[in-house]
Design a protein around this motif. Structure first.
Motif, PDB file in Angstrom:
ATOM      1  N   VAL A 225      15.061  25.011  47.699  1.00 58.83           N
ATOM      2  CA  VAL A 225      16.225  25.779  47.254  1.00 58.83           C
ATOM      3  C   VAL A 225      16.874  25.035  46.086  1.00 58.83           C
ATOM      4  O   VAL A 225      16.897  23.807  46.056  1.00 58.83           O
ATOM      5  CB  VAL A 225      17.226  25.915  48.426  1.00 58.83           C
ATOM      6  CG1 VAL A 225      18.489  26.643  47.996  1.00 58.83           C
ATOM      7  CG2 VAL A 225      16.565  26.620  49.608  1.00 58.83           C
ATOM      8  N   LYS A 226      17.421  25.798  45.141  1.00 55.35           N
ATOM      9  CA  LYS A 226      18.144  25.158  44.023  1.00 55.35           C
ATOM     10  C   LYS A 226      19.365  24.410  44.540  1.00 55.35           C
ATOM     11  O   LYS A 226      20.036  24.865  45.464  1.00 55.35           O
ATOM     12  CB  LYS A 226      18.615  26.227  43.044  1.00 55.35           C
ATOM     13  CG  LYS A 226      17.517  26.783  42.173  1.00 55.35           C
ATOM     14  CD  LYS A 226      18.120  27.708  41.138  1.00 55.35           C
ATOM     15  CE  LYS A 226      17.111  28.290  40.178  1.00 55.35           C
ATOM     16  NZ  LYS A 226      15.709  28.136  40.459  1.00 55.35           N
ATOM     17  N   GLY A 227      19.668  23.293  43.887  1.00 53.63           N
ATOM     18  CA  GLY A 227      20.832  22.503  44.308  1.00 53.63           C
ATOM     19  C   GLY A 227      20.375  21.287  45.080  1.00 53.63           C
ATOM     20  O   GLY A 227      19.916  21.401  46.217  1.00 53.63           O
ATOM     21  N   ALA A 228      20.440  20.111  44.453  1.00 52.16           N
ATOM     22  CA  ALA A 228      19.950  18.887  45.099  1.00 52.16           C
ATOM     23  C   ALA A 228      21.122  18.063  45.609  1.00 52.16           C
ATOM     24  O   ALA A 228      22.232  18.148  45.078  1.00 52.16           O
ATOM     25  CB  ALA A 228      19.136  18.067  44.105  1.00 52.16           C
ATOM     26  N   GLU A 229      20.849  17.298  46.650  1.00 49.67           N
ATOM     27  CA  GLU A 229      21.828  16.310  47.115  1.00 49.67           C
ATOM     28  C   GLU A 229      21.371  14.963  46.576  1.00 49.67           C
ATOM     29  O   GLU A 229      20.331  14.451  46.976  1.00 49.67           O
ATOM     30  CB  GLU A 229      21.862  16.291  48.647  1.00 49.67           C
ATOM     31  CG  GLU A 229      22.291  17.620  49.223  1.00 49.67           C
ATOM     32  CD  GLU A 229      22.051  17.733  50.718  1.00 49.67           C
ATOM     33  OE1 GLU A 229      22.759  18.514  51.360  1.00 49.67           O
ATOM     34  OE2 GLU A 229      21.157  17.050  51.242  1.00 49.67           O
ATOM     35  N   GLU A 230      22.137  14.436  45.638  1.00 47.96           N
ATOM     36  CA  GLU A 230      21.752  13.173  45.006  1.00 47.96           C
ATOM     37  C   GLU A 230      22.882  12.182  45.239  1.00 47.96           C
ATOM     38  O   GLU A 230      23.928  12.280  44.597  1.00 47.96           O
ATOM     39  CB  GLU A 230      21.499  13.390  43.512  1.00 47.96           C
ATOM     40  CG  GLU A 230      20.336  14.360  43.282  1.00 47.96           C
ATOM     41  CD  GLU A 230      20.082  14.682  41.825  1.00 47.96           C
ATOM     42  OE1 GLU A 230      18.932  14.539  41.379  1.00 47.96           O
ATOM     43  OE2 GLU A 230      21.034  15.079  41.124  1.00 47.96           O
TER      44      GLU A 230
ATOM     45  N   TRP B 190      16.642  17.761  49.511  1.00 48.63           N
ATOM     46  CA  TRP B 190      16.591  19.173  49.172  1.00 48.63           C
ATOM     47  C   TRP B 190      16.434  19.998  50.450  1.00 48.63           C
ATOM     48  O   TRP B 190      15.887  19.519  51.432  1.00 48.63           O
ATOM     49  CB  TRP B 190      15.372  19.467  48.291  1.00 48.63           C
ATOM     50  CG  TRP B 190      15.351  18.715  47.012  1.00 48.63           C
ATOM     51  CD1 TRP B 190      15.880  19.118  45.818  1.00 48.63           C
ATOM     52  CD2 TRP B 190      14.758  17.421  46.757  1.00 48.63           C
ATOM     53  NE1 TRP B 190      15.654  18.169  44.852  1.00 48.63           N
ATOM     54  CE2 TRP B 190      14.974  17.119  45.398  1.00 48.63           C
ATOM     55  CE3 TRP B 190      14.078  16.496  47.555  1.00 48.63           C
ATOM     56  CZ2 TRP B 190      14.534  15.933  44.809  1.00 48.63           C
ATOM     57  CZ3 TRP B 190      13.643  15.316  46.968  1.00 48.63           C
ATOM     58  CH2 TRP B 190      13.865  15.044  45.618  1.00 48.63           C
ATOM     59  N   ALA B 191      16.873  21.236  50.361  1.00 46.26           N
ATOM     60  CA  ALA B 191      16.639  22.182  51.453  1.00 46.26           C
ATOM     61  C   ALA B 191      15.367  22.960  51.147  1.00 46.26           C
ATOM     62  O   ALA B 191      15.135  23.363  50.011  1.00 46.26           O
ATOM     63  CB  ALA B 191      17.817  23.141  51.579  1.00 46.26           C
TER      64      ALA B 191
ATOM     65  N   LEU C 177      21.753  28.412  54.334  1.00 49.71           N
ATOM     66  CA  LEU C 177      22.438  27.474  53.444  1.00 49.71           C
ATOM     67  C   LEU C 177      23.762  27.012  54.050  1.00 49.71           C
ATOM     68  O   LEU C 177      24.145  25.854  53.938  1.00 49.71           O
ATOM     69  CB  LEU C 177      22.671  28.126  52.073  1.00 49.71           C
ATOM     70  CG  LEU C 177      21.388  28.445  51.292  1.00 49.71           C
ATOM     71  CD1 LEU C 177      21.716  29.196  50.005  1.00 49.71           C
ATOM     72  CD2 LEU C 177      20.616  27.176  50.992  1.00 49.71           C
TER      73      LEU C 177
END
Lengths: 159, 448
Positions: B203-208, B353-354, B369
């Motif tokens: 899915v778009k949107g990363a946890e960094e 990432w999801a 989400l």
């Protein structure tokens, strides 16, 4: 821009920031309307849509209330002992359509001090406010001006 | 297994077997397993890990769904190296070294995108998506055959293989293939890969984000059910408030099981028994009646496609899995791919990432989400408390560490079939594999 409206919205946003800095989390949640929402987009995709992207925070009214309540507990370990915070709210804009919501925006800088370390969270918030007697928040989206959560590591408090 | 403790760093260092001797105490008779805290703070050990583990084994770099079309790329860091994961114009997945062969500058600065070429912005050298050098500005000053041997093409990582969408690289030519390396973890990656009829996508949107702790603490935490009662008390209370769920973090956590999957990989798993929902497919009251119908239909379709036995694991099971050394793939309230990037003995970055089924309904995707970030991620109601615990551990290690030990003994004397999720077998296999690679010692990784 309507100066009177702007002053009113500014005072409201300052009040919100003050509640959070004073750890009045339940009082913060009470600023939201019954269908209020609070969201924080991912740092790598600030313009993302919560329907299709993984957000950092994607809260409906129930969950933002629980998020606030949790922060008042000793068992919210990442925030106990609580961070000391200082929120600066600036560059405020506000526009009201007759009978409709107030669309407002501001820049913020949140300083968080904890465990001998300082983290700085700069960003921009968009609001949709409603008059229900007092001004209430129907929608708040806080977009961090960070490209990663480094060195912050976590958004364990409310932006 | 004769890995004996030594009382102090000085003693360990003077021992002829070197700085690794005495780091792990594996006393199977007494049922005591201990890890010396020096493994979390010693920069010399950190440097050895890079050389003996990260330069030798298969390391996760990305998912094929992140680069679906020719020319798609993502910029990544693996074992400290800046790399480009790219699908070239012919459709081949390649991993290129992100460093111009002329002076070394990064040739790719964007995090992701689609391109025909990578152009170095320093002197303008241009490479195609397969890494071939295709243009040198004012080339006449170079000898005509300057790249006849291809030495000026972008370097590629020697090994790059994919298993069901998960792409790994290996910096060593001597290591076996990816599938042999993944061993028992393949079964668990397949449960996830089989969830979506049309496959799975990031899915778009990363946890960094990052944690000021040694990376190995996060891998322990990834498969640690024992901590949930205390660390996640407030999350548990949230679930009770939402669904009227019974407090589930029973201190005995007397359900589920853990399995060693070979090569240091391990899983902690159970069927039902936890109070969160699974979009594919375990309904919870907090999602409402309409969602119930859709989720039951999703489950029926999966049963039709893979059969009832496999469907039960896919739909009703929850799995936390560590793939040695630095990847965790959890299929719980959401599916997370969590990649650890060690930075120093006391700090690591995390990219996660999801993963989601391709073509799932809008309603299901939204449920997924929202459900994911309730617990997981740097702003979830649980993960920040995990990172707090890791930070507290790391701070604690500032004490004289030479004779201080972590205890990892839970369940060590239980028969294998009685080991539960709150035991620590899964961590012992990680540590034994770690020690085996670091010291070349001949030890049985799959011990008690």
């Amino acid at each position: 821009m309507n100066g009177e409206l702007l002053a009113e919205v500014e005072q409201f946003l300052f009040h919100e920031a003050r509640l959070l800095d004073c750890l009045q989390f339940n009082e913060w949640a009470a600023l939201f309307t019954e269908d209020g929402r609070y969201e924080v987009p991912p740092t790598n995709l600030p313009a993302a849509d919560p329907q299709t992207a993984l957000f950092l925070i994607n809260d409906d009214r129930f969950r933002l209330g629980e998020r606030a309540k949790r922060l008042t507990k000793r068992s919210a370990h990442a925030e106990f002992p609580a961070s000391r915070t200082c929120r600066l709210v600036t560059n405020v804009t506000a526009q009201e359509t007759p009978g409709g919501p107030i669309e407002a925006g501001c820049n913020f800088v949140l300083y968080r001090a904890r465990f001998g370390r300082m983290d700085i969270f700069p960003g921009h918030s968009d609001y949709r406010l409603r008059r229900e007697g007092a001004i209430r928040i129907e929608f708040k989206r806080a977009t961090l001006a960070l490209d990663t959560l480094r060195p912050h590591g976590k958004v364990s408090l409310i932006l | 297994v004769g890995i004996t403790p030594v009382p102090s760093r000085a003693d360990a260092m003077s021992n002829r077997t070197g700085p690794l001797d005495g780091l792990i105490s594996d006393d199977r008779e007494r049922g005591v397993f201990r890890v010396n805290r020096r493994v979390f703070v010693d920069e010399e050990i950190f440097a050895l890990e890079r050389e003996r583990i990260f330069d030798k084994v298969w390391l996760y770099i990305g998912h094929s769904s992140e680069i679906p079309r020719p020319g798609d790329f993502v910029r990544r860091q693996v074992a400290g190296r800046p790399l480009i994961l790219v699908r070239d114009r012919q459709g081949t997945v390649r991993v290129l070294v992100n460093s111009c062969t002329h002076r070394g500058a990064l040739v790719c600065k964007e995090a992701a995108g689609n391109t025909k070429f990578f152009q170095c912005t320093y002197h303008g050298w241009v490479y195609d998506t397969a890494g071939a050098l295709v243009d040198i500005p004012s080339r006449e000053a170079m000898s005509p055959d300057c790249n006849a041997d291809g030495a000026l093409n972008l370097r590629a990582v020697p090994r790059c293989e994919e298993f069901r969408g998960f792409i790994f690289v290996c910096f060593s030519k001597d290591t076996g293939g990816l599938e042999d390396y993944l061993a028992g973890a393949k079964e668990y990656l397949s449960y996830i890969a089989d969830m979506g009829e049309l496959g799975m996508e990031v899915v778009k949107g990363a946890e960094e984000y990052c944690i000021p702790s040694n990376w190995k603490l996060m891998q322990e935490n990834s498969v640690d059910a024992y901590h949930a009662t205390t660390t996640h008390q407030s999350y548990n209370e949230y679930l009770v408030a939402r669904d009227g769920a019974k407090p589930f973090f029973d201190p005995n956590l007397n359900f589920g099981r853990v399995r060693h999957l070979g090569n240091g990989h391990a899983v902690s798993e159970s069927i039902d028994g936890v109070p969160w929902g699974r979009p594919y497919a375990r309904w919870i009251p907090g999602w409402g009646e309409e969602a119930r119908l859709e989720i039951e239909a999703i489950e029926r379709r999966i049963i039709e496609r893979v059969g009832p036995e496999r469907a039960r694991v896919i739909c009703r099971g929850d799995r936390n899995m560590v793939i040695f050394p630095n990847l965790a793939v959890h299929d719980i309230m959401g599916i997370t791919i969590r990649n650890l990037l060690p930075q120093s003995a006391g700090a690591h970055d995390i990219n996660s990432w999801a993963l989601a089924p391709i073509g799932e309904s809008e309603a299901s995707r939204q449920r997924r989400l929202r459900n994911y970030v309730e617990f997981l991620g740097p702003a979830g109601m649980a993960t920040p408390d995990d990172t707090e615990m890791l930070e507290l551990c790391q701070r604690g290690y500032a004490n004289n560490v030479a004779d201080q030990w972590n205890d990892v003994s839970r369940g060590m004397r239980k028969p294998r079939d009685q080991i539960k999720k709150s035991d620590e077998l899964q961590m012992r296999s990680f540590w034994r594999r770690w020690y085996q690679l670091m010291s070349s010692a001949d030890i049985e990784v799959d011990g008690p």
